[in-house]
Design a protein around this motif. Structure first.
Motif, short mmCIF file in Angstrom:
data_model
loop_
_atom_site.label_atom_id
_atom_site.label_comp_id
_atom_site.label_asym_id
_atom_site.label_seq_id
_atom_site.Cartn_x
_atom_site.Cartn_y
_atom_site.Cartn_z
N ALA A 180 30.18 38.32 40.49
CA ALA A 180 29.43 38.52 42.04
C ALA A 180 28.04 37.66 40.90
O ALA A 180 27.02 36.54 41.32
CB ALA A 180 28.16 38.82 42.34
N LEU A 181 27.67 38.43 39.75
CA LEU A 181 26.35 37.32 38.92
C LEU A 181 26.87 36.02 38.54
O LEU A 181 26.57 34.79 38.77
CB LEU A 181 26.63 38.54 37.47
N GLY A 182 28.45 36.00 37.91
CA GLY A 182 28.78 34.84 37.22
C GLY A 182 28.87 33.40 38.83
O GLY A 182 27.79 32.07 38.76
N ARG A 183 29.11 33.67 39.81
CA ARG A 183 28.97 33.11 40.79
C ARG A 183 27.40 32.57 41.15
O ARG A 183 27.33 31.33 41.86
CB ARG A 183 29.24 33.66 42.26
N ARG A 184 26.71 33.70 40.95
CA ARG A 184 25.35 33.09 41.78
C ARG A 184 24.46 32.49 40.06
O ARG A 184 23.06 32.35 40.51
CB ARG A 184 23.90 34.64 41.58
N SER A 185 25.26 32.31 39.03
CA SER A 185 24.44 32.37 37.75
C SER A 185 24.25 30.49 38.26
O SER A 185 25.23 29.74 38.62
CB SER A 185 25.80 32.13 36.60
N CYS A 194 34.21 31.43 38.31
CA CYS A 194 34.11 31.98 39.05
C CYS A 194 34.84 31.79 40.67
O CYS A 194 35.36 33.10 40.93
CB CYS A 194 32.43 33.38 38.70
N VAL A 195 33.33 30.96 41.17
CA VAL A 195 33.87 30.39 42.30
C VAL A 195 35.41 30.44 42.80
O VAL A 195 36.31 30.51 43.49
CB VAL A 195 33.12 29.47 43.06
N THR A 196 36.08 29.55 41.35
CA THR A 196 37.65 29.06 41.99
C THR A 196 38.53 30.60 41.90
O THR A 196 39.09 30.76 42.60
CB THR A 196 38.28 28.43 40.48
N LEU A 197 37.81 31.34 40.11
CA LEU A 197 39.25 32.34 40.86
C LEU A 197 38.85 33.20 42.30
O LEU A 197 39.90 33.79 42.72
CB LEU A 197 38.27 33.30 39.53
N ILE A 198 37.64 33.30 42.75
CA ILE A 198 37.32 34.27 43.50
C ILE A 198 37.88 33.73 45.13
O ILE A 198 38.51 34.65 45.58
CB ILE A 198 35.74 33.99 44.47
N VAL A 201 42.25 33.80 44.62
CA VAL A 201 42.08 34.87 44.76
C VAL A 201 42.16 35.44 46.46
O VAL A 201 43.24 35.39 47.23
CB VAL A 201 41.55 36.50 44.01
N ARG A 202 41.05 35.54 47.12
CA ARG A 202 41.01 35.52 48.31
C ARG A 202 41.99 34.90 49.27
O ARG A 202 41.84 35.34 50.32
CB ARG A 202 39.48 35.84 48.71
N GLY A 203 41.84 33.31 48.76
CA GLY A 203 42.68 32.59 49.71
C GLY A 203 44.36 33.34 50.24
O GLY A 203 44.80 32.16 51.01
N PHE A 240 42.51 41.15 42.41
CA PHE A 240 42.11 41.09 43.93
C PHE A 240 41.23 42.06 44.57
O PHE A 240 40.52 41.70 45.10
CB PHE A 240 43.56 41.68 44.94
N SER A 241 41.26 43.24 43.86
CA SER A 241 40.11 44.38 45.03
C SER A 241 38.58 43.48 44.36
O SER A 241 37.54 43.60 44.92
CB SER A 241 40.03 45.19 44.50
N GLY A 242 38.74 43.10 42.95
CA GLY A 242 37.26 42.59 42.23
C GLY A 242 36.56 41.24 42.65
O GLY A 242 35.96 41.49 42.81
N ALA A 243 37.93 40.36 43.84
CA ALA A 243 37.87 39.34 43.93
C ALA A 243 36.87 39.55 45.69
O ALA A 243 35.83 39.14 45.76
CB ALA A 243 38.27 38.26 44.12
N TYR A 244 37.11 40.73 46.19
CA TYR A 244 36.91 40.69 47.02
C TYR A 244 35.09 41.64 47.54
O TYR A 244 34.41 41.49 47.43
CB TYR A 244 37.95 41.58 48.21
N MET A 245 35.31 42.31 46.03
CA MET A 245 34.55 43.19 46.06
C MET A 245 33.26 42.55 45.22
O MET A 245 31.97 42.58 45.82
CB MET A 245 34.82 43.99 44.47
N ALA A 246 33.20 41.30 44.95
CA ALA A 246 32.85 40.50 44.62
C ALA A 246 31.38 39.68 45.47
O ALA A 246 30.15 39.60 44.92
CB ALA A 246 33.23 39.12 43.13
N GLU A 247 32.50 39.14 46.43
CA GLU A 247 31.72 39.23 47.45
C GLU A 247 30.64 39.51 48.14
O GLU A 247 29.39 39.48 49.36
CB GLU A 247 32.84 38.38 48.65
#
Length: 365
Positions: A180-185, A194-198, A201-203, A240-247
């Motif tokens: 989440a911090l990386g996506r807002r970096s 970070c956006v690519t990984l999230i 995985v969420r897709g 998988f859970s970390g990607a959802y947690m990031a959002e």
């Protein structure tokens, strides 16, 4: 009644306080509410008595085989005879004390986190997350000091469900915070990664992530290295859970007023100091329901590890149902497995509500 009694001394009307008042306010406040209440009562009268007869009054729990059971009621004999498998999976019965010991150690290690006088809880929690996996591997897998070695493919039942859930929950929260911090970096490369990984995985569904972890993860290790199926499942579930947690956490970060960031900068705090001391504590408080919802989803999704040859609580239930000894008694087995999932999900939900009330996350005035 005394002749000089005042209105203030008179008891309130029976229809404004007590059980009658509660019924009137909650069940019979309007004609619509009254009709709905009557319909619900009729539905319960239609459903509950047959259910009680099947589950309790006509049920069978004695004996050791299905021959003692009738099809008029539930055959809880299967649960009595296979209870050990539902809890421990295929873990050797003579070594199950190690699972019980590990459960006690985990509970004892978590108790200090709930003590209000304990300082440095974050540091203590990080130490627990580092030490406990090592201790668990030594105790549960064995192979040293005279302990029988138990391969991870024999671990199963509720024990495996809790193990995967605990590791996934413990790993997904820090992974989600970093993503989440990386996506807002403001750094383009970090943000893009970070956006690519999230989004990747969420897709895709979790079953795809587990399949990729099972097939492709060993390819990233040097030749001669091996990684067991349980470790692959833990890595896949955590990512998988970390990607959802990031959002979820990103939503909390966006809800923090800009003034909080400006105040942290005015105090001369560094990026990590402002995030750790000011921004993240507020953001995490705001998204407690979303975090717990992700945890509950993770707990239920552990049943998908069956595709990797691991038998969690639901997997063991399916194994019992498929055995010739208990054919035709699938309902009782699945009810027991479902009840096990419900207990832990309900406990997490109630603790979440208690934590919300304690931290006043509802912003009530």
């Amino acid at each position: 009644m005394a002749p000089h009694a005042t209105a203030a001394e008179l008891p309130p009307p029976r229809t404004s306080v007590g059980p009658l008042a509660w019924l009137k306010q909650n069940l019979f406040a309007t004609p619509k509410d009254t009709v709905l209440t009557i319909l619900v009562v009729l539905f319960l009268l239609w459903v509950v008595p047959p259910l009680l007869r099947w589950a309790i009054f006509d049920a069978t729990i004695s004996g050791t085989t299905r021959d003692v059971c009738t099809f008029d009621g539930a055959c809880w004999t299967v649960i009595k005879m296979r209870f050990g498998q539902l809890i421990y999976g295929l873990y050797p019965p003579e070594a199950r004390w190690r699972v019980n010991l590990m459960a006690v150690l985990v509970v004892l290690s978590l108790v200090p986190l709930f003590l209000p006088w304990l300082k440095q809880k974050l540091l203590y929690g990080a130490g627990v997350l580092i030490v406990m996996p090592i201790v668990a591997s030594l105790i549960l897998e064995g192979g040293w000091g005279g302990l029988q070695q138990v391969e991870t493919n024999l671990w199963g039942g509720l024990f495996l469900t809790l193990l995967i859930s605990f590791v996934g929950i413990a790993a997904s929260l820090p992974i989600g915070i970093l993503l989440a911090l990386g996506r807002r970096s403001n750094m383009p490369i970090i943000k893009a990664l970070c956006v690519t990984l999230i989004e990747i995985v969420r897709g895709v569904p979790l079953i795809t992530v587990l399949f990729m972890a099972s097939v492709m993860l060993p390819l990233f290790f040097p030749p001669g290295w091996s990684i067991d199926k349980l470790t692959r499942a833990l890595i896949g579930v955590s990512i998988f859970s970390g990607a959802y947690m990031a959002e979820v956490i990103r939503g909390g970060l966006q809800a923090i007023p800009k003034g909080q960031y400006e105040a942290a900068n005015a105090m001369g705090l560094s990026y990590w100091q402002s995030m750790g001391l000011i921004i993240l504590p507020q953001a995490l408080r705001l998204v407690i329901p979303g975090i717990v919802n992700t945890f509950i989803g993770l707990f239920k999704d552990t049943s998908l590890v069956l595709i990797m040859g691991l038998y969690d609580l639901l997997g063991i239930a399916r194994m019992i149902v498929a055995s010739p000894e208990w054919l035709g008694r699938s309902i009782e087995t699945y009810v027991a497995a479902g009840f096990g999932f419900w207990i832990f999900c309900y406990a997490m939900s109630r603790y979440s509500q208690r934590l919300e009330r304690k931290l006043h996350t509802g912003h009530k005035h």
